[in-house]
Motif scaffolding. Structure first.
Motif, mmCIF file in Angstrom:
data_model
loop_
_atom_site.group_PDB
_atom_site.id
_atom_site.type_symbol
_atom_site.label_atom_id
_atom_site.label_comp_id
_atom_site.label_asym_id
_atom_site.label_seq_id
_atom_site.Cartn_x
_atom_site.Cartn_y
_atom_site.Cartn_z
ATOM 1 N N MET A 175 13.187 -27.690 34.169
ATOM 2 C CA MET A 175 12.479 -26.735 35.027
ATOM 3 C C MET A 175 13.234 -26.573 36.328
ATOM 4 N N SER A 176 13.560 -25.354 36.663
ATOM 5 C CA SER A 176 14.279 -25.055 37.897
ATOM 6 C C SER A 176 13.318 -25.104 39.081
ATOM 7 N N THR A 177 13.759 -25.761 40.177
ATOM 8 C CA THR A 177 12.900 -25.896 41.354
ATOM 9 C C THR A 177 13.625 -25.377 42.595
ATOM 10 N N ILE A 178 12.837 -25.172 43.644
ATOM 11 C CA ILE A 178 13.374 -24.775 44.942
ATOM 12 C C ILE A 178 12.641 -25.580 46.006
ATOM 13 N N ARG A 179 13.387 -26.153 46.923
ATOM 14 C CA ARG A 179 12.788 -27.009 47.941
ATOM 15 C C ARG A 179 12.394 -26.166 49.153
ATOM 16 N N LEU A 180 11.106 -26.166 49.454
ATOM 17 C CA LEU A 180 10.564 -25.369 50.550
ATOM 18 C C LEU A 180 9.501 -26.172 51.283
ATOM 19 N N THR A 181 9.300 -25.827 52.541
ATOM 20 C CA THR A 181 8.128 -26.373 53.220
ATOM 21 C C THR A 181 6.879 -25.717 52.633
ATOM 22 N N MET A 182 5.739 -26.336 52.898
ATOM 23 C CA MET A 182 4.495 -25.738 52.409
ATOM 24 C C MET A 182 4.317 -24.332 52.958
ATOM 25 N N ALA A 183 4.599 -24.116 54.249
ATOM 26 C CA ALA A 183 4.443 -22.794 54.848
ATOM 27 C C ALA A 183 5.405 -21.788 54.231
ATOM 28 N N GLN A 184 6.631 -22.219 53.982
ATOM 29 C CA GLN A 184 7.601 -21.327 53.345
ATOM 30 C C GLN A 184 7.158 -20.934 51.943
ATOM 31 N N ALA A 185 6.620 -21.904 51.208
ATOM 32 C CA ALA A 185 6.148 -21.618 49.860
ATOM 33 C C ALA A 185 4.968 -20.653 49.888
ATOM 34 N N LEU A 186 4.079 -20.832 50.864
ATOM 35 C CA LEU A 186 2.902 -19.982 50.951
ATOM 36 C C LEU A 186 3.300 -18.530 51.174
ATOM 37 N N VAL A 187 4.155 -18.271 52.148
ATOM 38 C CA VAL A 187 4.506 -16.878 52.453
ATOM 39 C C VAL A 187 5.387 -16.278 51.357
ATOM 40 N N LYS A 188 6.196 -17.107 50.719
ATOM 41 C CA LYS A 188 7.016 -16.610 49.606
ATOM 42 C C LYS A 188 6.129 -16.166 48.447
ATOM 43 N N TYR A 189 5.063 -16.920 48.206
ATOM 44 C CA TYR A 189 4.132 -16.573 47.142
ATOM 45 C C TYR A 189 3.389 -15.274 47.477
ATOM 46 N N LEU A 190 2.914 -15.164 48.714
ATOM 47 C CA LEU A 190 2.197 -13.954 49.104
ATOM 48 C C LEU A 190 3.086 -12.719 48.971
ATOM 49 N N ALA A 191 4.348 -12.849 49.362
ATOM 50 C CA ALA A 191 5.267 -11.716 49.300
ATOM 51 C C ALA A 191 5.552 -11.282 47.864
ATOM 52 N N ALA A 192 5.347 -12.175 46.906
ATOM 53 C CA ALA A 192 5.632 -11.867 45.499
ATOM 54 C C ALA A 192 4.460 -11.213 44.782
ATOM 55 N N GLN A 193 3.297 -11.128 45.436
ATOM 56 C CA GLN A 193 2.121 -10.576 44.772
ATOM 57 C C GLN A 193 2.130 -9.055 44.823
ATOM 58 N N ARG A 194 1.861 -8.455 43.677
ATOM 59 C CA ARG A 194 1.824 -6.998 43.541
ATOM 60 C C ARG A 194 0.484 -6.587 42.946
ATOM 61 N N ILE A 195 0.168 -5.312 43.021
ATOM 62 C CA ILE A 195 -1.054 -4.806 42.390
ATOM 63 C C ILE A 195 -0.787 -3.411 41.849
ATOM 64 N N GLU A 196 -1.411 -3.111 40.731
ATOM 65 C CA GLU A 196 -1.280 -1.793 40.131
ATOM 66 C C GLU A 196 -2.440 -0.922 40.582
ATOM 67 N N ILE A 197 -2.123 0.202 41.214
ATOM 68 C CA ILE A 197 -3.126 1.157 41.678
ATOM 69 C C ILE A 197 -2.737 2.532 41.157
ATOM 70 N N ASP A 198 -3.590 3.114 40.349
ATOM 71 C CA ASP A 198 -3.332 4.439 39.771
ATOM 72 C C ASP A 198 -1.979 4.488 39.074
ATOM 73 N N GLY A 199 -1.656 3.411 38.351
ATOM 74 C CA GLY A 199 -0.426 3.371 37.576
ATOM 75 C C GLY A 199 0.812 3.016 38.367
ATOM 76 N N GLN A 200 0.683 2.813 39.676
ATOM 77 C CA GLN A 200 1.821 2.474 40.518
ATOM 78 C C GLN A 200 1.711 1.029 41.004
ATOM 79 N N GLU A 201 2.828 0.319 41.025
ATOM 80 C CA GLU A 201 2.852 -1.039 41.553
ATOM 81 C C GLU A 201 3.210 -1.019 43.035
ATOM 82 N N VAL A 202 2.387 -1.684 43.851
ATOM 83 C CA VAL A 202 2.641 -1.782 45.282
ATOM 84 C C VAL A 202 2.398 -3.218 45.710
ATOM 85 N N ALA A 203 2.867 -3.560 46.910
ATOM 86 C CA ALA A 203 2.635 -4.900 47.428
ATOM 87 C C ALA A 203 1.143 -5.129 47.607
ATOM 88 N N LEU A 204 0.665 -6.303 47.193
ATOM 89 C CA LEU A 204 -0.752 -6.632 47.378
ATOM 90 C C LEU A 204 -1.069 -6.835 48.852
#
Length: 615
Positions: free
Chosen positions: A1-30
């Protein structure tokens, strides 16, 4: 399993930035971004982490933690709960400032991710600056105050806890039934702790809002009840907007000949010009809607929690001769008032009802009565909102002026006091998205921050904030934020020299004018100062002016629409009048015993009114 070493805060914002949502068939940042006010509890951890993701997860600086959370909540509401924002603060007062906003989001079923800093998990430097020590339980911090006003709460005491907690928080924020604030309390030391996170955790994830179909038995019950109806009425709540069911409701109502009344959160589901739109219902309702509610034999409540303002404190449409159907995505709400529950998504539920009802329609006489009452109410609205040339205009006349200047691209924003009641009765909506009033928590100070959030969600719309002097003085600092970010607002400040709404309520319950209007408050001999709101707004970077009368206001609104930056218009108004037409009883407890005869008389009226209340 590939890992990446991050602080908890870095991991939190990286996760938030990766979230997307589909609205009317289009993907946009959540997540549109993060509102942040940094302090010692979050600047070194969250602040450093956010600095490195500004291109994918922008950080917005605000001036008050409560206000920035209000802006984030308004952004989510204006986006139909499909796009979100987060808010991070330091420990101590920064965190507790957000609790009021959390309560507002909780009451209104609106999503916001709250990220307050917390005290050291290691406890090595305890007590740190701003730490509130609980003598009997060292695990408690001020952030535990978020528990009763959060739909999801966790304290991240180890960095790996994000792996399970973050997905649950996001799921809560997007859950149609359990939507509300999610709080992750972040100890300032744990924010900086590193961990080897699986890289797969940060893979982009596309979310879709879950739509629940109705139970077959509940659907059959609802269909059977409607097929017997001769005088049906629909009450549209906020859930109609959040399910993107406004168009479906408009078509359903027109095809079936059913009048539609609207709650505060539901207002604007139908354009005022729709033949079935009969306006607001309840305590601040139109005469048309309330009369129809009293006479209806079957009421279909769609996406509303049926709070006291909607039901006239359970005295408006609670008769034994009525059948109430509650179509609501939330089981908790669909069971209220002993209704026939129809627990499902509003769009799907309306579609299945429509498909099963065949040729059924409401009675011809009922449709004719609806049209007559609608026309009569329109005349009342025209009369009470017209310019009568008064030096101190009423709230209704100011609303009329703003409404006449509003185009289809205008969203009006308000909260708390007398204005929301007058807006609910009198504002003529052009359709969904034209009306944004926070009244579930009735939170003074939401208006300007909420307007900022709406503008961030709808940058091409003209956002008009209507606010009283009381709310303006409570929270106005995000005017400076709107100028800084280039999000233009038009703010109309109605200065009635005090808390005019509560002054009216005080007198209606027999009380003497006391501690509400500034003239009735303890003050030095010269009295309370007259606030120059235009000068104050100008000091925050806004364009501004003071005007007198409705004609002056209408001319100023033209100038405001042409402006490129936030524009504040202040005018003096009369604190005493409110629109008497329409409305329903609202239960406000009156003292059983008083030395004032006016209070005793009000108590007798209160007792009589309670006899009409369902038990």
């Amino acid at each position: 399993m590939s890992t990446i070493r991050l602080t908890m805060a870095q991991a939190l914002v990286k996760y938030l930035a990766a979230q997307r949502i589909e609205i009317d068939g289009q993907e946009v940042a959540l997540f549109e971004g993060v509102f942040a006010i940094f302090g010692h509890g979050n600047v070194a951890g969250m602040g450093e982490a956010l600095y490195h993701v500004q291109d994918t997860l922008p950080t917005f600086r605000a001036h008050n933690e409560q206000s920035m959370a209000h802006a984030a909540i308004a952004f989510a509401k204006a986006n139909g709960r499909q796009r979100l924002m987060a808010a991070t603060s330091s420990i101590g007062p920064g965190a507790t400032n957000m609790i009021t906003a959390a309560a507002l989001a909780h009451a209104n079923r609106l999503p916001i991710l709250l990220l307050p800093g917390d005290t050291f998990a290691t406890r090595e430097p305890d007590p740190v600056l701003q730490q509130v020590e609980h003598f009997g339980d060292p695990t408690i911090s001020v952030n535990d105050c978020f528990r009763p006003v959060s739909r999801y709460f966790d304290r991240i005491n180890r960095p790996e806890q994000l792996l399970t907690s973050l997905p649950q928080a996001i799921a809560t924020l997007l859950d149609p039934e359990h939507c509300g604030p999610a709080t992750l309390a972040l100890p300032q030391d744990v924010q900086t702790f590193a961990y080897d996170y699986p890289e797969a955790f940060f893979a982009p994830k596309v979310h879709r809002i879950r739509r629940s179909p109705p139970d077959a038995y509940e659907l059959r019950q609802a269909i059977a009840a409607l097929q017997q109806a001769k005088r049906p009425l629909i009450i549209a709540g906020g859930g109609v907007h959040y399910a993107a069911a406004c168009d479906a409701l408009a078509e359903f109502a027109k095809a079936r000949g059913i009048p539609v009344a609207e709650t505060q959160a539901g207002k604007g589901a139908l354009a005022d010009s729709h033949p079935c739109a009969v306006g607001a219902i309840g305590v601040t309702g139109s005469a048309a809607a309330n009369q129809l509610a009293e006479q209806a034999d079957v009421i279909l409540a769609v996406g509303t929690r049926l709070q006291d303002f909607t039901t006239g404190s359970r005295a408006l449409f609670e008769g034994s001769d009525k059948t109430l159907i509650s179509l609501n995505v939330g089981r908790f709400d669909s069971l209220k008032h002993q209704a026939l529950p129809l627990s499902c998504d509003a769009l799907i539920g309306l579609g299945q009802l429509d498909a099963a009802l065949g040729e059924w329609r409401g009675g011809d006489e009922w449709r004719e009565q609806t049209g007559t009452l609608k026309r009569e109410w329109a005349k009342i609205v025209h009369n009470v909102t017209a310019d009568q040339g008064l030096a101190l205009p009423t709230d209704a006349q100011v609303i009329g002026a703003v409404n006449r200047q509003a185009g289809n691209d205008t969203t009006v924003v308000c909260a708390a006091g007398g204005l929301p009641g007058e807006l609910h009765k009198l504002w003529q909506c052009s359709g969904p998205g034209s009306y944004h009033v926070e009244y579930g928590f009735s939170c003074m100070g939401y208006e300007i921050a909420g307007g900022l959030g709406v503008k961030m969600a709808k940058p091409d719309n003209e956002v008009v904030v209507m606010v009283g002097d009381g709310s303006y003085l409570m929270h106005n600092s995000e005017l400076a934020t709107s100028v800084m970010l280039g999000h233009k607002l038009i703010v109309v400040v109605l200065d009635n020299r005090g808390y005019g709404c509560i002054n009216r309520l005080q007198q209606a319950t027999g009380g003497a004018g006391f501690n509400n209007l500034l003239e009735d408050c303890r003050a030095v001999e010269s009295g309370a100062p007259k606030t120059d709101f235009a000068a104050h707004a100008k000091s925050l970077g806004c364009e501004s002016e003071s005007v007198s009368g409705i004609a002056g206001l209408e001319q100023a609104l033209v100038r405001a629409r042409s402006a490129t930056s936030t524009y504040v218009i202040a005018l003096d108004t009369d604190p005493l009048p409110s629109t008497q037409e329409g409305g329903a009883w609202w239960e406000v407890a009156v003292p059983e015993v008083s030395e004032r005869e006016a209070v005793n008389k009000a108590y007798q009226g209160y007792r009589e009114a309670k006899q009409r209340q369902a038990r």
